[in-house]
Design an enzyme around this catalytic site. Structure first.
Site, PDB file in Angstrom:
ATOM      1  N   LYS A 108      -4.249  18.028 -16.444  1.00 30.74           N
ATOM      2  CA  LYS A 108      -4.962  19.300 -16.325  1.00 30.74           C
ATOM      3  C   LYS A 108      -6.159  19.148 -15.415  1.00 30.74           C
ATOM      4  O   LYS A 108      -6.469  20.015 -14.632  1.00 30.74           O
ATOM      5  CB  LYS A 108      -5.531  19.703 -17.696  1.00 30.74           C
ATOM      6  CG  LYS A 108      -4.558  20.270 -18.639  1.00 30.74           C
ATOM      7  CD  LYS A 108      -5.330  20.930 -19.786  1.00 30.74           C
ATOM      8  CE  LYS A 108      -4.779  20.449 -21.101  1.00 30.74           C
ATOM      9  NZ  LYS A 108      -5.608  19.427 -21.730  1.00 30.74           N
ATOM     10  N   LYS A 145     -11.022   7.921 -16.382  1.00 35.65           N
ATOM     11  CA  LYS A 145     -11.880   9.102 -16.278  1.00 35.65           C
ATOM     12  C   LYS A 145     -13.271   8.753 -15.772  1.00 35.65           C
ATOM     13  O   LYS A 145     -13.868   9.518 -15.035  1.00 35.65           O
ATOM     14  CB  LYS A 145     -11.964   9.833 -17.624  1.00 35.65           C
ATOM     15  CG  LYS A 145     -10.648  10.531 -17.968  1.00 35.65           C
ATOM     16  CD  LYS A 145     -10.810  11.627 -19.002  1.00 35.65           C
ATOM     17  CE  LYS A 145      -9.465  12.349 -19.160  1.00 35.65           C
ATOM     18  NZ  LYS A 145      -9.504  13.427 -20.125  1.00 35.65           N
ATOM     19  N   LYS A 177       0.055  10.465 -13.626  1.00 32.81           N
ATOM     20  CA  LYS A 177       0.591  11.393 -14.624  1.00 32.81           C
ATOM     21  C   LYS A 177       0.122  12.814 -14.312  1.00 32.81           C
ATOM     22  O   LYS A 177      -0.968  13.014 -13.769  1.00 32.81           O
ATOM     23  CB  LYS A 177       0.211  10.960 -16.039  1.00 32.81           C
ATOM     24  CG  LYS A 177      -1.137  11.431 -16.505  1.00 32.81           C
ATOM     25  CD  LYS A 177      -1.316  11.284 -18.007  1.00 32.81           C
ATOM     26  CE  LYS A 177      -2.656  11.868 -18.395  1.00 32.81           C
ATOM     27  NZ  LYS A 177      -2.683  12.982 -19.280  1.00 32.81           N
TER      28      LYS A 177
HETATM   29  P1  ATP Z   1      -6.870  16.021 -19.097  1.00 35.43           P
HETATM   30  O1  ATP Z   1      -6.319  15.923 -17.717  1.00 35.43           O
HETATM   31  O2  ATP Z   1      -7.986  17.036 -19.249  1.00 35.43           O
HETATM   32  O3  ATP Z   1      -7.152  14.696 -19.735  1.00 35.43           O
HETATM   33  P2  ATP Z   1      -4.246  16.264 -20.138  1.00 35.43           P
HETATM   34  O4  ATP Z   1      -3.437  17.070 -19.218  1.00 35.43           O
HETATM   35  O5  ATP Z   1      -4.087  14.780 -20.123  1.00 35.43           O
HETATM   36  O6  ATP Z   1      -5.747  16.677 -19.981  1.00 35.43           O
HETATM   37  P3  ATP Z   1      -4.613  16.483 -22.986  1.00 35.43           P
HETATM   38  O7  ATP Z   1      -5.299  17.633 -23.607  1.00 35.43           O
HETATM   39  O8  ATP Z   1      -5.434  15.258 -22.806  1.00 35.43           O
HETATM   40  O9  ATP Z   1      -3.963  16.832 -21.585  1.00 35.43           O
HETATM   41  O10 ATP Z   1      -3.305  16.114 -23.806  1.00 35.43           O
HETATM   42  C1  ATP Z   1      -2.617  16.943 -24.706  1.00 35.43           C
HETATM   43  C2  ATP Z   1      -1.320  16.270 -25.070  1.00 35.43           C
HETATM   44  O11 ATP Z   1      -0.434  16.278 -23.945  1.00 35.43           O
HETATM   45  C3  ATP Z   1      -1.483  14.794 -25.461  1.00 35.43           C
HETATM   46  O12 ATP Z   1      -0.631  14.502 -26.546  1.00 35.43           O
HETATM   47  C4  ATP Z   1      -1.030  14.048 -24.235  1.00 35.43           C
HETATM   48  O13 ATP Z   1      -0.496  12.780 -24.543  1.00 35.43           O
HETATM   49  C5  ATP Z   1       0.041  14.965 -23.681  1.00 35.43           C
HETATM   50  N1  ATP Z   1       0.173  14.802 -22.229  1.00 35.43           N
HETATM   51  C6  ATP Z   1      -0.796  15.031 -21.308  1.00 35.43           C
HETATM   52  N2  ATP Z   1      -0.351  14.795 -20.057  1.00 35.43           N
HETATM   53  C7  ATP Z   1       0.960  14.421 -20.197  1.00 35.43           C
HETATM   54  C8  ATP Z   1       1.985  14.054 -19.270  1.00 35.43           C
HETATM   55  N3  ATP Z   1       1.756  14.033 -17.973  1.00 35.43           N
HETATM   56  N4  ATP Z   1       3.204  13.734 -19.766  1.00 35.43           N
HETATM   57  C9  ATP Z   1       3.454  13.761 -21.102  1.00 35.43           C
HETATM   58  N5  ATP Z   1       2.520  14.097 -22.025  1.00 35.43           N
HETATM   59  C10 ATP Z   1       1.297  14.422 -21.588  1.00 35.43           C
END
Ligand code: ATP
Ligand code: LTN
Length: 326
Positions: free
Chosen positions: A195, A111, A192
């Site tokens: 969001k 990040k 991965k």
């Molecule tokens: P950001 O991009 O803002 O970091 P994010 O999409 O990674 O957000 P989070 O709010 O950080 O989402 O994560 C919420 C939950 O979803 C966490 O338990 C995280 O491990 C899971 N998660 C996020 N992205 C993935 C993915 N690509 N595959 C599986 N699990 C995920």
């Protein structure tokens, strides 16, 4: 009964990775355990989002959690900043974790490489996350694979605190699903799904069915034409197999045996995903027409959470030598 805790950031539209990696386990656990779930708006502040957008995203995230099946009567569902004990315990966690430990966190490295202004909060983010978890005497933390390192650090912090000040915190364990723990971006299958990365390869939970089907149709694969589960050599195809496996409760290897071509694999994956998303989209449309009810449910959740958090913080303060509050 075991206590379960997890959190999700209100950093934009939730996606298929959030659902398969984390939220489906959240829903399952509320039937077997005492579950506490949180929209972590203080964590979202680490990247200075626009205030109106943060407010909107926080309500949307809570509404979505209810739409995927988190039952606010059964679980404790609340917004992190409504329980100020999180911020207070986070300071004690920052004084327990090592600078070198935080520096090793891969999410911070990723990040901070992507943003121009790197806040100190982005660096100490795992200390706040540890506070979230430890405040609730949590046994299990259901998360996707990318959070493994943070939960392991939380365990180390809890053990160090207990060692320094006497038994204070329950040492938690992570729970990571076998399939769906790491859903990759459909356009860049080496990254991965996320969001905060704007990508045409992110499948939003609330996207319409045609849009979802189109994204799967255009998913990046490879040119060798063989359907085989091999995430290293065949990231795109393996991602599709992983998604279809997770959506249908099978293993990616077993799913691979059913297909000889990419086209039908993409089409069936899109159908299975839409089947999963359809009831969520319908429920979201219903719930979002009554934001006052969502707000009421969140306030009730915060009151329930606060009762537990206050008691844990009091124990931690006292063990560390802080004077009682008047
Ligand atoms: P950001 O991009 O803002 O970091 P994010 O999409 O990674 O957000 P989070 O709010 O950080 O989402 O994560 C919420 C939950 O979803 C966490 O338990 C995280 O491990 C899971 N998660 C996020 N992205 C993935 C993915 N690509 N595959 C599986 N699990 C995920
Ligand atoms: N850091 C997590 C979100 C998060 C969390 C938590 C997850 C904040 N607090 C406590 C589990 C338990 C993320 O970025 N996905």
């Amino acid at each position: 009964m075991a206590r379960v805790f997890s959190g999700i950031q209100p950093s934009g539209g939730m996606h298929l990775g959030n659902l398969l990696g984390a939220l489906r386990n959240w829903v399952a656990y509320q039937h077997e355990h005492e579950a506490v779930y949180c929209v972590v708006d203080l964590h979202a502040l680490t990247t200075a989002p626009d205030p109106a957008e943060l407010r909107r995203n926080t309500v949307a995230a809570a509404t979505l959690l209810m739409s995927v099946g988190i039952d606010p009567e059964r679980s404790t569902l609340f917004v992190q900043s409504a329980v100020s004990e999180h911020a207070e315990l986070a300071w004690m966690m920052e004084c327990t974790v090592g600078f070198g430990e935080l520096r090793r966190m891969t999410q911070f490295k990723d990040k901070s490489d992507r943003t121009e202004f790197v806040s100190a909060g982005l660096f100490t983010y795992p200390a706040l996350q540890a506070a979230d978890i430890l405040l609730y005497d949590t046994d299990l933390v259901p998360v996707g694979d990318d959070q493994r390192q943070h939960i392991e650090l939380c365990r180390d912090i809890a053990e160090r605190f207990n060692h320094r000040y006497g038994d204070t915190f329950v040492v938690p364990a992570h729970v990571i699903p076998e399939a769906g723990a790491r859903v990759m971006d459909l356009q860049n299958p080496d990254d991965k799904m996320s969001k905060s990365l704007e990508s045409a390869g992110t499948v939003g939970i609330l996207e319409d069915a045609d849009g979802v089907a189109r994204k799967f149709k255009r998913a990046v694969t490879d040119s060798d034409g063989e359907v085989r589960y091999d995430p290293e050599a065949k990231a795109g195809v393996s991602n599709l197999l992983g998604i279809l496996a997770s959506a249908t409760g099978r293993t990616p290897e077993a799913v691979a045996d059913d297909y000889a071509q990419y086209g039908p694999l993409k089409a069936d994956t899109a159908d299975a995903v839409n089947e999963l998303l359809d009831p969520i989209r319908t429920r979201y449309a219903e719930l979002s027409s009554d934001p006052a009810e969502v707000a009421r449910l969140l306030h009730t959740g915060a009151d329930k959470a606060r009762t537990v958090a206050v008691a844990t913080l009091k124990r931690a303060r006292s063990n560390a030598g802080l004077l009682p509050r008047s």
